[in-house]
Write a protein that holds these residues in place. Structure first.
Motif, PDB file in Angstrom:
ATOM      1  N   VAL A 344       0.844  -1.204   0.000  1.00 18.72           N
ATOM      2  CA  VAL A 344       0.000   0.000   0.000  1.00 18.72           C
ATOM      3  C   VAL A 344       0.877   1.252   0.000  1.00 18.72           C
ATOM      4  CG1 VAL A 344      -1.713   1.339   1.286  1.00 18.72           C
ATOM      5  CG2 VAL A 344      -1.997  -1.134   1.047  1.00 18.72           C
ATOM      6  N   VAL A 367      -7.483  -2.702  -6.932  1.00 23.12           N
ATOM      7  CA  VAL A 367      -7.043  -2.784  -5.543  1.00 23.12           C
ATOM      8  C   VAL A 367      -8.192  -3.421  -4.757  1.00 23.12           C
ATOM      9  CG1 VAL A 367      -6.200  -1.495  -3.545  1.00 23.12           C
ATOM     10  CG2 VAL A 367      -5.785  -0.622  -5.875  1.00 23.12           C
ATOM     11  N   VAL A 368      -7.880  -4.515  -4.052  1.00 24.50           N
ATOM     12  CA  VAL A 368      -8.911  -5.143  -3.227  1.00 24.50           C
ATOM     13  C   VAL A 368      -8.503  -4.960  -1.767  1.00 24.50           C
ATOM     14  CG1 VAL A 368     -10.333  -7.174  -2.851  1.00 24.50           C
ATOM     15  CG2 VAL A 368      -9.182  -6.859  -5.061  1.00 24.50           C
ATOM     16  N   VAL A 369      -9.328  -4.234  -1.031  1.00 23.56           N
ATOM     17  CA  VAL A 369      -9.044  -3.915   0.368  1.00 23.56           C
ATOM     18  C   VAL A 369      -9.931  -4.783   1.256  1.00 23.56           C
ATOM     19  CG1 VAL A 369      -8.753  -1.995   1.985  1.00 23.56           C
ATOM     20  CG2 VAL A 369      -8.864  -1.542  -0.482  1.00 23.56           C
ATOM     21  N   ASP A 370      -9.371  -5.261   2.366  1.00 21.54           N
ATOM     22  CA  ASP A 370     -10.142  -6.075   3.322  1.00 21.54           C
ATOM     23  C   ASP A 370     -10.852  -7.235   2.633  1.00 21.54           C
ATOM     24  OD1 ASP A 370      -9.405  -4.376   5.330  1.00 21.54           O
ATOM     25  OD2 ASP A 370     -11.286  -3.238   5.325  1.00 21.54           O
ATOM     26  N   GLN A 376     -15.035  -5.603   2.500  1.00 26.46           N
ATOM     27  CA  GLN A 376     -14.257  -5.709   1.257  1.00 26.46           C
ATOM     28  C   GLN A 376     -14.614  -4.595   0.273  1.00 26.46           C
ATOM     29  OE1 GLN A 376     -13.761  -9.614  -0.677  1.00 26.46           O
ATOM     30  NE2 GLN A 376     -14.567  -8.746  -2.552  1.00 26.46           N
ATOM     31  N   LEU A 390      -5.199   5.496  -4.184  1.00 21.09           N
ATOM     32  CA  LEU A 390      -5.001   4.994  -2.814  1.00 21.09           C
ATOM     33  C   LEU A 390      -5.139   6.130  -1.803  1.00 21.09           C
ATOM     34  CD1 LEU A 390      -2.029   2.488  -3.350  1.00 21.09           C
ATOM     35  CD2 LEU A 390      -4.460   1.974  -3.131  1.00 21.09           C
ATOM     36  N   VAL A 395      -6.840   4.241   1.464  1.00 24.96           N
ATOM     37  CA  VAL A 395      -6.669   2.788   1.580  1.00 24.96           C
ATOM     38  C   VAL A 395      -5.625   2.447   2.649  1.00 24.96           C
ATOM     39  CG1 VAL A 395      -5.814   0.731   0.389  1.00 24.96           C
ATOM     40  CG2 VAL A 395      -7.402   2.293  -0.769  1.00 24.96           C
ATOM     41  N   ALA A 399      -4.420  -4.941   1.832  1.00 26.19           N
ATOM     42  CA  ALA A 399      -4.913  -4.800   0.469  1.00 26.19           C
ATOM     43  C   ALA A 399      -3.995  -5.560  -0.478  1.00 26.19           C
ATOM     44  CB  ALA A 399      -4.966  -3.336   0.076  1.00 26.19           C
ATOM     45  N   TRP A 401      -3.080  -5.615  -4.626  1.00 30.44           N
ATOM     46  CA  TRP A 401      -3.389  -4.992  -5.905  1.00 30.44           C
ATOM     47  C   TRP A 401      -2.882  -5.799  -7.077  1.00 30.44           C
ATOM     48  CZ3 TRP A 401       0.782  -2.292  -8.356  1.00 30.44           C
ATOM     49  CH2 TRP A 401       1.805  -1.840  -7.529  1.00 30.44           C
TER      50      TRP A 401
END
Ligand code: SAH
Length: 411
Positions: A344, A367-370, A376, A390, A395, A399, A401
């Motif tokens: 990140v 970007v996939v967070v949580d 998510q 970001l 963010v 995460a 990416w």
């Protein structure tokens, strides 16, 4: 008029465990039913002889590696010669009857798939957990047998049924490195759950599925071995020491880690520490966030005709950092998918380096967070705009990416 009385003795079985390793078993039939029986027989290392003019592709696949003998012809009297056990599983009742008749004549126990009343052997619903085998006869009702079998297996898996023998008789402790998956408790493996169900002590990461901890029995000691990014964390040496200490005290220790234990998880160091202390270690792989988190967000890391490679990189140090072991120029030239973990803070520097070495600035990035949690989030951007995205979206880790054409597939 009176109904013919049914002999009550017909419904009674005498359960035995056939030890079929190396012993000839003849299966007549080549369809789905035969396939299921053959799979179980091969698990028991039986010497399986299959008689059927045709077989399903799945059965044919078993013939190829030489694990069974297939006679591609109809059943003929005499086929049960030398057999210890037989299965009649064709879709023709007459053939099944002929097989059963030969079996009775030869005094070979025979399971007839289409008519249990004519079978000298009934196969139970079977469940295995390690060397523990559960077989259930349902009094003539297969659904009932399967239901009870599943309930017993579920109980063994979640610990409501205690398998006391799972504890080594010599009182020795052990360590199981369990990959907990990306966070959803449904994404841990069956073996992982079994290990948790029999644990005395669990050392857990903050990225491991926390809800698995809340379902542990009260007597289980849970140790917080979290390593928060740039925050509070337990030193690796201390984690290693705790694993060894508890195991040497005779406890069953589970090291519950996020994702897969060997993907940027320092799992090998823990394994080495245990090995050095003579503590037995088992490794239970997990669904790594590198593949599972993009997948849950609808991004496949590969796609036919689009990418023939995916590379997983740790971004914990940026390009040019003295501690970096990554060949960033070659990653800039990469055509396929790039997945970045722990990246990140370093994302702007990494994106700039990729573009500098050839990757197009407008390459899509997700970007996939949580991931795998109720919070998510999926953000779509490009290499050029990654840093700004970001920042704008504030963010924070965790995460993952992903860079590459696959990102555009789900858009
Ligand atoms: N062993 C783990 C990875 C540990 S490194 C695995 O196989 O998944 C920690 C990094 O994994 C985080 O910084 C983040 O990049 C990624 N990660 C782990 N869990 C995640 C999640 N639920 N959502 C998004 N990223 C995750």
């Amino acid at each position: 008029m009176s109904a013919t009385p049914v002999d009550p003795r017909l419904g009674v079985v005498y359960p035995v465990g056939l030890r079929l390793a190396g012993r000839r078993v003849v299966v007549v039939g080549g369809g789905q039913v035969a396939h299921r029986r053959v799979a179980g027989l091969l698990e028991a290392h039986a010497d399986v002889v299959l008689v059927s003019p045709e077989v399903t592709p799945a059965l044919e696949a078993l013939v190829q590696p030489g694990s069974l003998t297939w006679h591609a012809r109809p059943y003929a009297d005499g086929d049960l010669d030398g057999a210890w056990y037989a299965v009649a599983a064709t879709d023709d009742p007459e053939v099944n009857a002929a097989v059963t008749a030969e079996a009775d004549r030869m005094r070979v126990f025979c399971a007839r798939a289409d008519d249990r009343s004519q079978s000298s052997a009934w196969t139970p619903a079977v469940g295995r957990q390690g060397d523990l085998v559960v077989g259930v006869h349902g009094g003539g009702d297969p659904q009932r047998a399967v239901g009870v079998r599943d309930a017993v297996l579920a109980g063994l898996t979640d610990g409501t049924i205690a398998d006391t023998v799972a504890r080594p008789a010599d009182g020795r402790g052990s360590v199981v490195l369990v990959g907990g998956g990306p966070g959803d408790p449904g994404l841990v493996t069956v073996r992982g759950r079994q290990a948790l169900a029999t644990a005395d002590v669990v050392l857990a990461d903050h990225l491991a599925p926390q809800s698995l901890l809340s379902s542990l029995p009260a007597h289980v000691e849970v140790i917080d071995a979290s390593k928060l990014p740039r925050g509070r964390s337990m030193a690796q040496e201390q984690i290693n020491a705790l694993l060894v200490e508890h195991a040497l005290a005779g406890r069953r220790v589970v090291r519950l880690k996020g994702g897969d234990p060997f993907v940027f998880g320092r799992g090998w160091e823990e394994l080495e520490a245990c090995a050095a202390a003579g503590v037995p270690v088992e490794v239970v792989p997990g669904v790594t966030s590198a593949i599972g988190v993009p997948g849950l967000a609808g991004i496949p890391v590969t796609h036919r005709g689009m990418t023939h490679e995916f590379v997983v990189v740790s971004g914990h140090v940026p390009p040019g950092h003295p501690a970096s072991l990554v060949d960033w120029p070659s990653l800039g030239r990469l055509r396929g998918t790039l997945v970045v973990l722990m990246g990140v803070d370093t994302a702007p520097a990494i994106a700039a380096s990729l573009v500098e070495h050839g990757r197009a600035a407008d390459t899509p990035v997700a970007v996939v967070v949580d991931g795998a949690s109720p919070t998510q989030r999926l953000l779509r951007t490009t290499l050029a705009d990654l840093g700004q995205t970001l920042t704008d979206e504030a963010v924070r880790p965790p995460a993952v990416w992903v860079v590459g054409d696959v990102v555009a597939l789900g858009a």
